[in-house]
Scaffold this motif. Structure first.
Motif, PDB file in Angstrom:
ATOM      1  N   UNK A 333     -64.393  12.459-111.486  1.00 54.27           N
ATOM      2  CA  UNK A 333     -63.928  13.774-111.030  1.00 54.27           C
ATOM      3  C   UNK A 333     -63.129  13.601-109.757  1.00 54.27           C
ATOM      4  N   UNK A 334     -62.122  14.441-109.591  1.00 53.67           N
ATOM      5  CA  UNK A 334     -61.369  14.504-108.353  1.00 53.67           C
ATOM      6  C   UNK A 334     -62.312  14.977-107.251  1.00 53.67           C
ATOM      7  N   UNK A 335     -62.203  14.359-106.092  1.00 55.80           N
ATOM      8  CA  UNK A 335     -63.122  14.693-105.010  1.00 55.80           C
ATOM      9  C   UNK A 335     -62.468  15.562-103.946  1.00 55.80           C
ATOM     10  N   UNK A 336     -61.154  15.418-103.756  1.00 54.00           N
ATOM     11  CA  UNK A 336     -60.521  15.974-102.559  1.00 54.00           C
ATOM     12  C   UNK A 336     -60.426  17.501-102.568  1.00 54.00           C
ATOM     13  N   UNK A 337     -60.563  18.056-101.392  1.00 50.15           N
ATOM     14  CA  UNK A 337     -60.183  19.422-101.038  1.00 50.15           C
ATOM     15  C   UNK A 337     -60.667  20.499-102.001  1.00 50.15           C
TER      16      UNK A 337
ATOM     17  N   UNK B 246     -41.396   5.058-102.999  1.00 56.83           N
ATOM     18  CA  UNK B 246     -40.507   6.215-103.126  1.00 56.83           C
ATOM     19  C   UNK B 246     -41.068   7.488-102.509  1.00 56.83           C
ATOM     20  N   UNK B 247     -42.308   7.775-102.852  1.00 53.51           N
ATOM     21  CA  UNK B 247     -42.859   9.015-102.326  1.00 53.51           C
ATOM     22  C   UNK B 247     -44.347   9.138-102.562  1.00 53.51           C
ATOM     23  N   UNK B 248     -44.933  10.093-101.867  1.00 55.55           N
ATOM     24  CA  UNK B 248     -46.320  10.463-102.133  1.00 55.55           C
ATOM     25  C   UNK B 248     -46.339  11.938-102.516  1.00 55.55           C
ATOM     26  N   UNK B 249     -47.328  12.295-103.330  1.00 51.89           N
ATOM     27  CA  UNK B 249     -47.453  13.705-103.740  1.00 51.89           C
ATOM     28  C   UNK B 249     -48.778  14.250-103.256  1.00 51.89           C
ATOM     29  N   UNK B 250     -48.714  15.452-102.655  1.00 47.91           N
ATOM     30  CA  UNK B 250     -49.903  16.169-102.186  1.00 47.91           C
ATOM     31  C   UNK B 250     -50.080  17.386-103.065  1.00 47.91           C
ATOM     32  N   UNK B 251     -51.288  17.556-103.627  1.00 51.14           N
ATOM     33  CA  UNK B 251     -51.510  18.600-104.633  1.00 51.14           C
ATOM     34  C   UNK B 251     -52.705  19.479-104.304  1.00 51.14           C
ATOM     35  N   UNK B 252     -53.191  19.458-103.082  1.00 53.70           N
ATOM     36  CA  UNK B 252     -54.349  20.288-102.743  1.00 53.70           C
ATOM     37  C   UNK B 252     -54.479  20.363-101.230  1.00 53.70           C
ATOM     38  N   UNK B 253     -55.325  21.273-100.767  1.00 57.98           N
ATOM     39  CA  UNK B 253     -55.585  21.372 -99.337  1.00 57.98           C
ATOM     40  C   UNK B 253     -54.541  22.182 -98.593  1.00 57.98           C
ATOM     41  N   UNK B 254     -54.624  22.130 -97.264  1.00 53.49           N
ATOM     42  CA  UNK B 254     -53.682  22.844 -96.397  1.00 53.49           C
ATOM     43  C   UNK B 254     -52.417  22.010 -96.283  1.00 53.49           C
ATOM     44  N   UNK B 280     -48.938  22.257-104.904  1.00 52.08           N
ATOM     45  CA  UNK B 280     -50.140  23.018-105.233  1.00 52.08           C
ATOM     46  C   UNK B 280     -49.920  24.526-105.225  1.00 52.08           C
ATOM     47  N   UNK B 281     -49.767  25.108-106.412  1.00 50.19           N
ATOM     48  CA  UNK B 281     -49.658  26.568-106.550  1.00 50.19           C
ATOM     49  C   UNK B 281     -48.613  27.184-105.622  1.00 50.19           C
ATOM     50  N   UNK B 282     -47.452  26.589-105.562  1.00 51.19           N
ATOM     51  CA  UNK B 282     -46.397  27.114-104.683  1.00 51.19           C
ATOM     52  C   UNK B 282     -45.716  28.334-105.279  1.00 51.19           C
ATOM     53  N   UNK B 283     -45.352  29.254-104.423  1.00 48.40           N
ATOM     54  CA  UNK B 283     -44.444  30.325-104.795  1.00 48.40           C
ATOM     55  C   UNK B 283     -43.411  30.448-103.672  1.00 48.40           C
TER      56      UNK B 283
END
Lengths: 432, 432
Positions: A333-337, B246-254, B280-283
Motif C-alpha cells: 500500500x502507498x504510505x505517503x500523505x 528528467x523529473x520527479x512527480x509529486x501526487x499527494x500532500x501540500x 494531485x487533483x488539480x483544477x
C-alpha cells in the motif's frame, strides 16, 4: 471496435519497464474502490460492470494499434511482442452491477500477473467511474419519485457515447424508459418520445401542429403545451384529441403551481385520464418538491447524465498484494500523505439485522463472518479469462436492475433522505 | 460506426408526424447557442466542431438500424423509407472550433428542410455540449498555468469515449500532451506517461523500482517519489539516475510547500535540470495557487474531464425560422415562461477596439456592421451537404488550437481572472 487503447500511456511504459525487470509476471491483486462517497451522499450504486465485461471481450491489440505504439515509440519491441498476444487470462470478482457500495467497499478484485492487470486499469476505471456516477444519481431520483415513473432524456447534454451508457445506468437504477435510440438498440431498453417545441413552431399554428401529431401518433400521444401559452395550449390539445388525449408535457415555468392548475383544467374539460409529464431541468430535489403536485411522470435530462453534481465516482485501482520471487504474497500500500490505503486482498459482506436491514459493510483482510445475519457481496465475473456473459447485454441490464431493487429495499429508510449526511451504514475495516 | 442512432426518440416521431403533415420539407433554420455561460465564467470555448463533422460523414441509417426502428415501432414505414436515403444535404455554418463564445452567440446555424435538421439535433448537441464544456474548463487552466505546460491525464475519471474527446478538447485549449493513447492514435496528439505507485509497490523496494524504470525508460524519465516518503524518494531517485534525471512527480500532500523543499533538495544534490511535475487533483484554482511554487508542469485529471464543475455547456438547438407554404420566411421562437428566445436567423461579429481587443459580441437578425473594427466569426462548415474536412482529424485539431490561441489573445486581460463575474464582453442583440 478495440477497447485496448482507452488506456493511459503510463500503463504501457510500466509494462515495458516491468517486463525488463522481470517483475511483470509476478502474481498480483488489484482492487477498485472509492475512498469516499461524493460529499453528503448516503450510498453509491455500482454501474458499468456489464459494459466492462463487454469491452473486455474486445480488449486486445490489432495490427494498426501495435503499429501506432511502435511508430510513436510508446513502448519497445519486446513490449509490442507481449501486447500482440495480450488477452486478460486472470480472475475478476466483485460487487454485482446494481449493488450498493460504501467507502472502501472492494468493488472489483483483479487477480493476474501485474502485466495483465496493469494494462486494463484505465479502461476499467473509465467505465466504472462514469456508469457508477450516473447510477448513483439516478437511484436518488428514483427514491424521490416514489411510484411515479422517471424517463431518461439527457442525451444531448453529454458525450454521445456517455449518453448511451447513462441511459443504461439510469434503467438499472429504476428509470422506466429512455429517449436514447442507440441505448434502446444495444440493450433492449424501452425508448419513448413524442415532440419538441420546434415541431409546434414548424407548423402554421399550435392547433395545426397538434392535429398533425395526433393524426400521426394517435390520440394517446403526449402534446407539448407550453410553446406559446399553457392554458391555451391545454385547451387546444383537448379540443384536438378529445378525452383520450394521452398526456400533456410541461417544460418551463413554475412546475408545482402549473401542474396544479393544469390538472384542474384537464379535469374540468373531462380529461381525467390525460397525464401530466414534467421535464424542465429536474434533479432529485426538484422531483421531491413536486411530490405533492399532480404530476404523473418525470423526464430527467442534464442532472441525470452529469451525475447531479458528481459526474465521476472517483474510484481508484490499487495494487494491494503481489508475490515476491519466492512465491510469498506481500500486502502492499502507498504510505505517503493523504492517499494512504490498506494493503492486502479484501473480503466483504453486508451485515444485516434480524429484519434483514443493512447495518454495516464489513471489509476484512481475511475472510470474516460476523456470526449474525449477513449477505455475500462478491460474485465471480471473470474466471481464468472466461468472462461471465450473463452480466452483459440486455440480460445483464435486467439482472442489475433486480440487484439494485433488492439492495435498496434492504437499506434503512434514512437512505432515501436527500439531505447531506454520512453514508447510511458504516464501513468496518478489519485488518488481521 | 454509424452515428445516426445517437438520437432522441422524439426526433424521429416528429419527423414522422411532419412527413405526414407535409411540413417536414419546409426550408428551416436551426441555431445552436447557449443562453448563458456557466455561472461566473467569463467566456466559453467552442469545442467539438471537428468531431461533429467527422460524425456527420457516418450519419446515415444502415439496415440493422432501420430494422430496429421498424421492429420496435419507433416510426412507421413511410418514415423508414425516408431514413433509408437520409444524408444531410443542407448547409451548416458557425463559429470555428477553438473560437470563444458568449451568451446567445449563434454557434452553429443549420439550414435545410425541417426533416434533415431535426434528425441531427441530438447528436449535434451531444458533441458540442460535451466538448465545449471541456475546452472551456481547459482554457481557464491554461490561463492559470501561464508558460508552464499542462498535461491531460483524466481518462480514468470519465467515460472511455468522452476521455478521447476530452483529450482532444484540452489540446485545442492549449494543453501540451495527453495520457490517452486512443486520442493520440486518432488525432495525432502527443502522448506521455511514465509510471504509477503500483510500479513501485510491485518491486521489492523503491530503489529496485527506480532502477527498473531508469534502465528501461532512460535517465530522462520522470520518477514518482511519493509512494513511501518524499525526501527519501527524491534522494533515491537522484542516486539511481544521477544529475540527468528528467523529473520527479509529486501526487499527494501540500504541493506548494512540498515543491519548494523538493526543488531545494534537488538543487542541493546538483540536479538543477531535474523538473518537478505535480498531479494531485488539480483544477484552475490549484494551478493558480501553485504559480509561485517551483513547479515545471501540471498534470490535470478529474477537474478537466468533468469541466471543472460544469460538465455540460448547456447549448440548445432551436428552430428560429422556416418557410410557409408560399415560400416566405417566418421567424419563430418559443414565447412561454423562462425559456423565451429571439426568432430569426442571426449574424454575428466580434467588435474590436483600435488595439484589436474584443469589446462586444454583436448578434443581429440582419447583417450588421458596427462601422468600426470588427472580426467575422462565422465560417462555412457544410455546403449543400459537402463537409469541409479541413476542420476534421489531426489538421482540424491544429487549426482549432490556433483559433483558440488567437481569440484568447484578443480578450481583455480580465478574462483570465478566475473569480466569478460577468462575461468579459457583452452580447449586444440587435433585432430588426
Amino acid at each position: 471496435m478495440r477497447t485496448s487503447l482507452f488506456t493511459d500511456h503510463y500503463e504501457l511504459t510500466m509494462l515495458q519497464a516491468a517486463l525488463e525487470s522481470g517483475a511483470a509476471h509476478r502474481p498480483s491483486v488489484f482492487e477498485a474502490f472509492a475512498r469516499r462517497l461524493p460529499e453528503g451522499r448516503r450510498y453509491g450504486v455500482v454501474g458499468g460492470t456489464g459494459r466492462l465485461l463487454e469491452g473486455l471481450v474486445d480488449f486486445h491489440f490489432d495490427e494498426e494499434q501495435l503499429r501506432f505504439l511502435s511508430d510513436h515509440r510508446v513502448v519497445n519491441a519486446q513490449t509490442i511482442k507481449y501486447l500482440e498476444n495480450y488477452r486478460f487470462s486472470g480472475n475478476i470478482s466483485g460487487y454485482a452491477e446494481g449493488e450498493l457500495y460504501f467507502p472502501n467497499s472492494p468493488l472489483l478484485t483483479v487477480e493476474s500477473t501485474f502485466a495483465e492487470a496493469c494494462v486494463i486499469e484505465t479502461y476499467l476505471l473509465s467505465v466504472m467511474n462514469h456508469d457508477s456516477a450516473i447510477a448513483s444519481a439516478a437511484s436518488r431520483m428514483i427514491a424521490s419519485a416514489g411510484d411515479r415513473p422517471c424517463i431518461e432524456m439527457g442525451s444531448r447534454r453529454t458525450h454521445e457515447e456517455s449518453a448511451v451508457a447513462a441511459a443504461r445506468a439510469a434503467m438499472i437504477a429504476g428509470f422506466t424508459s429512455t429517449s436514447n435510440l442507440e441505448a434502446g438498440a444495444r440493450y433492449g431498453l424501452k425508448t419513448v418520445g413524442t415532440s419538441a417545441h420546434s415541431f409546434t413552431l414548424l407548423h402554421d399554428s399550435e392547433r395545426a401542429a397538434f392535429e398533425a401529431q395526433v393524426a400521426s401518433l394517435g390520440k394517446d400521444t403526449i402534446l407539448l403545451v407550453d410553446t406559446y401559452d399553457v392554458e391555451n395550449g391545454v385547451r387546444t390539445a383537448v379540443e384536438v384529441a378529445g378525452p383520450e388525449l394521452g398526456g400533456v408535457r410541461l417544460d418551463s415555468g413554475d412546475l408545482v403551481q402549473q401542474a396544479g392548475w393544469v390538472r384542474q383544467l384537464l379535469d374540468d374539460l373531462g380529461n381525467w385520464n390525460t397525464k401530466i409529464t414534467v421535464t424542465s431541468d429536474l434533479d432529485e430535489y426538484a422531483i421531491a418538491a413536486l411530490a405533492s403536485a399532480p404530476v404523473d411522470a418525470y423526464g430527467v435530462g442534464t442532472a441525470l447524465v452529469t451525475g447531479s453534481g458528481h459526474p465521476t465516482a472517483s474510484m481508484v485501482y490499487k495494487l494491494v498484494a503481489r508475490q515476491d520471487d519466492a512465491g510469498s504474497w506481500i500486502p502492499v500500500a502507498k504510505a505517503a500523505a493523504n492517499k494512504a490505503s490498506v494493503g492486502g486482498r479484501k473480503h466483504a459482506v453486508r451485515q444485516l439485522n434480524d429484519r434483514d436491514r443493512a447495518v454495516a459493510e464489513i471489509v476484512s483482510t481475511t475472510e470474516h463472518t460476523s456470526g449474525g445475519p449477513e449477505r455475500a457481496l462478491v460474485v465471480p465475473l471473470v474466471v481464468n479469462g472466461e468472462i461471465d456473459m450473463s452480466y452483459t447485454g440486455a440480460a445483464g441490464v435486467h439482472k442489475a436492475t433486480e440487484r439494485h431493487r433488492a439492495s435498496t429495499q434492504e437499506l434503512p429508510g434514512i437512505a432515501r433522505k436527500l439531505q447531506r449526511g454520512e453514508p447510511v451504514i458504516p464501513t468496518i475495516m478489519i485488518q488481521d
